[in-house]
Design a protein around this motif. Sequence first.
Motif, PDB file in Angstrom:
ATOM      1  N   SER A  15       0.832  -1.210   0.000  1.00 29.80           N
ATOM      2  CA  SER A  15       0.000   0.000   0.000  1.00 29.80           C
ATOM      3  C   SER A  15       0.863   1.254   0.000  1.00 29.80           C
ATOM      4  CB  SER A  15      -0.933   0.013   1.214  1.00 29.80           C
ATOM      5  OG  SER A  15      -1.850  -1.049   1.142  1.00 29.80           O
ATOM      6  N   THR A  47      -6.300   2.357  -3.569  1.00 25.11           N
ATOM      7  CA  THR A  47      -5.304   1.839  -2.622  1.00 25.11           C
ATOM      8  C   THR A  47      -5.534   2.385  -1.233  1.00 25.11           C
ATOM      9  OG1 THR A  47      -3.701   1.670  -4.433  1.00 25.11           O
ATOM     10  CG2 THR A  47      -2.831   1.579  -2.195  1.00 25.11           C
ATOM     11  N   ALA A  50      -8.532   0.719   0.410  1.00 25.81           N
ATOM     12  CA  ALA A  50      -8.234  -0.636   0.892  1.00 25.81           C
ATOM     13  C   ALA A  50      -7.353  -0.592   2.133  1.00 25.81           C
ATOM     14  CB  ALA A  50      -7.555  -1.439  -0.210  1.00 25.81           C
TER      15      ALA A  50
END
Length: 144
Positions: A15, A47, A50
């Motif tokens: 990430s 990203t 998440a």
Amino acid sequence: MVGNRVRRRAFAIVSFLVLAVTTALLGLWVNAPAAGVIALFAAFSFTISAAAGLCAVYPSEMFPTAVRASGVGLVTALSRIGAAAGTFLLPMAIDTVGVHGTTLMVAGLLTAGLLASIVWAPETKTIALGEAREHVPGQASPSP
């Protein structure tokens, strides 16, 4: 359980990597076409969305049971201080170094997070919450 399929450490590292790269590209690509900016912002947005889930799970898995509430509280407080500082400093940075310079500074912060995750982030996927103490550097394992 779906939430336990991904290794937390790897997820944090990947990430940070994706966020740092997309942010750096936005900062370096001065005359980017709209489609390029939209694609980079989309990659960044997916990203960060998440990774936000990791913020709720990962800190509670890192701390031993005896200090878990205090550790998570401290991490949460520090994140709020960082968010407030970022909100306060962003307009000043844009006025001082411009949008692209500020974006590159953010990419630098994300790179620092990436490096910190590579060096210090523990893997917590395979341990039970009660075993967290055994994985803390400098902590002795409990006696059997």
